[in-house]
Design a protein around this motif. Structure first.
Motif, mmCIF file in Angstrom:
data_model
loop_
_atom_site.group_PDB
_atom_site.id
_atom_site.type_symbol
_atom_site.label_atom_id
_atom_site.label_comp_id
_atom_site.label_asym_id
_atom_site.label_seq_id
_atom_site.Cartn_x
_atom_site.Cartn_y
_atom_site.Cartn_z
ATOM 1 N N ASP A 3 0.824 -1.212 0.000
ATOM 2 C CA ASP A 3 0.000 0.000 0.000
ATOM 3 C C ASP A 3 0.858 1.263 0.000
ATOM 4 N N ASN A 4 2.153 1.118 0.237
ATOM 5 C CA ASN A 4 3.045 2.273 0.243
ATOM 6 C C ASN A 4 3.365 2.749 -1.172
ATOM 7 N N ALA A 5 2.994 1.952 -2.165
ATOM 8 C CA ALA A 5 3.231 2.355 -3.548
ATOM 9 C C ALA A 5 2.188 3.388 -3.955
ATOM 10 N N ALA A 6 2.641 4.376 -4.681
ATOM 11 C CA ALA A 6 1.727 5.391 -5.196
ATOM 12 C C ALA A 6 0.951 4.805 -6.374
ATOM 13 N N PRO A 7 -0.280 5.255 -6.593
ATOM 14 C CA PRO A 7 -1.077 4.723 -7.706
ATOM 15 C C PRO A 7 -0.379 4.840 -9.061
ATOM 16 N N GLU A 8 0.396 5.903 -9.241
ATOM 17 C CA GLU A 8 1.085 6.111 -10.515
ATOM 18 C C GLU A 8 2.457 5.442 -10.545
ATOM 19 N N GLY A 9 2.778 4.683 -9.520
ATOM 20 C CA GLY A 9 4.082 4.026 -9.422
ATOM 21 C C GLY A 9 4.993 4.770 -8.467
ATOM 22 N N GLY A 10 6.031 4.125 -8.036
ATOM 23 C CA GLY A 10 6.942 4.738 -7.077
ATOM 24 C C GLY A 10 6.401 4.634 -5.660
ATOM 25 N N LEU A 11 6.913 5.467 -4.805
ATOM 26 C CA LEU A 11 6.600 5.403 -3.377
ATOM 27 C C LEU A 11 5.687 6.558 -2.978
ATOM 28 N N ASP A 12 4.674 6.248 -2.182
ATOM 29 C CA ASP A 12 3.805 7.288 -1.621
ATOM 30 C C ASP A 12 4.340 7.619 -0.226
ATOM 31 N N PRO A 13 4.995 8.771 -0.065
ATOM 32 C CA PRO A 13 5.610 9.096 1.228
ATOM 33 C C PRO A 13 4.628 9.104 2.397
ATOM 34 N N ARG A 14 3.432 9.634 2.206
ATOM 35 C CA ARG A 14 2.474 9.717 3.328
ATOM 36 C C ARG A 14 2.025 8.328 3.775
ATOM 37 N N ARG A 15 1.748 7.460 2.833
ATOM 38 C CA ARG A 15 1.359 6.092 3.198
ATOM 39 C C ARG A 15 2.508 5.364 3.893
ATOM 40 N N THR A 16 3.707 5.614 3.414
ATOM 41 C CA THR A 16 4.881 4.973 4.006
ATOM 42 C C THR A 16 5.079 5.455 5.441
ATOM 43 N N GLU A 17 4.939 6.746 5.660
ATOM 44 C CA GLU A 17 5.068 7.286 7.023
ATOM 45 C C GLU A 17 4.051 6.631 7.958
ATOM 46 N N LEU A 18 2.817 6.531 7.502
ATOM 47 C CA LEU A 18 1.768 5.923 8.316
ATOM 48 C C LEU A 18 2.080 4.454 8.606
ATOM 49 N N ALA A 73 10.444 -0.298 6.266
ATOM 50 C CA ALA A 73 11.254 0.744 5.645
ATOM 51 C C ALA A 73 12.088 0.186 4.494
ATOM 52 N N GLY A 74 12.672 -0.978 4.686
ATOM 53 C CA GLY A 74 13.482 -1.584 3.626
ATOM 54 C C GLY A 74 12.658 -1.946 2.406
ATOM 55 N N THR A 75 11.489 -2.514 2.636
ATOM 56 C CA THR A 75 10.608 -2.857 1.519
ATOM 57 C C THR A 75 10.151 -1.590 0.799
ATOM 58 N N SER A 76 9.923 -0.534 1.547
ATOM 59 C CA SER A 76 9.521 0.737 0.940
ATOM 60 C C SER A 76 10.628 1.283 0.042
ATOM 61 N N LEU A 77 11.874 1.093 0.423
ATOM 62 C CA LEU A 77 12.974 1.521 -0.434
ATOM 63 C C LEU A 77 13.018 0.712 -1.726
ATOM 64 N N THR A 78 12.685 -0.555 -1.640
ATOM 65 C CA THR A 78 12.621 -1.376 -2.847
ATOM 66 C C THR A 78 11.533 -0.849 -3.776
ATOM 67 N N ILE A 79 10.377 -0.500 -3.199
ATOM 68 C CA ILE A 79 9.296 0.092 -3.997
ATOM 69 C C ILE A 79 9.763 1.388 -4.654
ATOM 70 N N ALA A 80 10.588 2.143 -3.928
ATOM 71 C CA ALA A 80 11.095 3.416 -4.454
ATOM 72 C C ALA A 80 12.205 3.217 -5.490
ATOM 73 N N GLY A 81 12.592 1.958 -5.721
ATOM 74 C CA GLY A 81 13.635 1.685 -6.701
ATOM 75 C C GLY A 81 15.041 1.787 -6.147
ATOM 76 N N ARG A 82 15.164 1.680 -4.810
ATOM 77 C CA ARG A 82 16.488 1.789 -4.179
ATOM 78 C C ARG A 82 16.782 0.593 -3.281
ATOM 79 N N PRO A 83 16.727 -0.628 -3.825
ATOM 80 C CA PRO A 83 16.947 -1.812 -2.986
ATOM 81 C C PRO A 83 18.380 -1.942 -2.468
ATOM 82 N N GLY A 84 19.313 -1.314 -3.132
ATOM 83 C CA GLY A 84 20.714 -1.415 -2.719
ATOM 84 C C GLY A 84 21.004 -0.802 -1.363
ATOM 85 N N VAL A 85 20.159 0.117 -0.942
ATOM 86 C CA VAL A 85 20.370 0.760 0.368
ATOM 87 C C VAL A 85 20.337 -0.285 1.476
ATOM 88 N N GLN A 86 19.501 -1.291 1.322
ATOM 89 C CA GLN A 86 19.433 -2.333 2.349
ATOM 90 C C GLN A 86 20.761 -3.076 2.476
#
Length: 168
Positions: A3-18, A73-86
Motif C-alpha cells: 500500500d506504500n506504492a503510489a497509484p502512478e508508481g513509485g513510493l507514496d511518502p504519506r502512506r509509508t510514514e503511516l 522501511a526496507g521494503t519501501s525503499l525497494t518500492i522506491a527503486g532503491r533496494p541497494g540501500v538495504q
C-alpha cells in the motif's frame, strides 16, 4: 507494505510514514508486553536453568522494534527503486557487530553480545530511514494518535472475537 506504492508508481511518502508509525507502535507495544512477562515466561518455557537469560531477552526486545520498522522501511525503499540501500544498511550492521563484539564480549560477556545486536539493528534502521528521507518520507516518529489508533484496533478486534465466540 504494498500500500506504500503510489497509484502512478513509485513510493507514496504519506502512506509509508503511516505504515512505519503503525508498525513501530504495534511492535513497541508487543515488546513492552513481552518484557513484562519475560522474567516468568523464560523459566516456564525453558526451565529454571535458563532463568538468567531473561535479562538478555529483555535487551533483545529493544532491537525487535528496530527490526520490525526496518522490514517496512526496507521494503519501501525497494518500492522506491532503491533496494541497494538495504545492502549498505546490512554492511553498517556488520561493522557495528564486529566492533561491538570485539569490545563488549570480552568485558561483559553475552550481555555485550545482546547490546551489540541491538545496536546493529538500530544502525540498519538508521541507514534506511535516512535513505527514505531522500524519498520524502520524514514523519516517522509515532504520535499519540497512532498509539490510540492501535489500542482501538486491538479492542475492536477483541470485541469482534468475543461476539463471534458468543454466536457459536
Amino acid at each position: 507494505v504494498r500500500d506504500n506504492a503510489a497509484p502512478e508508481g513509485g513510493l507514496d511518502p504519506r502512506r509509508t510514514e503511516l505504515s512505519i508509525r503503525r508498525v513501530a507502535v504495534a511492535v513497541a507495544v508487543l515488546a513492552v508486553a513481552l518484557a513484562c512477562v519475560v522474567p516468568w515466561l523464560v523459566p516456564l518455557l525453558y526451565g529454571a536453568p535458563f532463568r538468567d537469560s531473561a535479562p538478555l531477552a529483555m535487551v533483545l526486545l529493544l532491537g525487535t522494534v528496530a527490526n520490525g520498522v526496518y522490514g517496512v522501511a526496507g521494503t519501501s525503499l525497494t518500492i522506491a527503486g532503491r533496494p541497494g540501500v538495504q545492502s549498505w544498511a546490512q554492511i553498517g550492521g556488520v561493522v557495528i557487530t564486529g566492533a561491538g563484539l570485539a569490545v563488549l564480549l570480552p568485558t561483559i560477556g553475552v550481555m555485550g553480545a545482546a547490546i551489540t545486536s541491538v545496536a546493529a539493528y538500530w544502525t540498519r534502521l538508521a541507514f534506511v530511514l535516512v535513505a527514505l528521507r531522500r524519498e520524502g518520507v520524514r514523519d516517522v516518529r509515532p504520535r499519540w494518535a497512532d498509539v490510540v489508533g492501535f489500542v482501538c484496533l486491538v479492542v475492536d478486534r477483541l470485541r469482534l472475537r468475543a461476539l463471534v465466540a458468543r454466536l457459536r
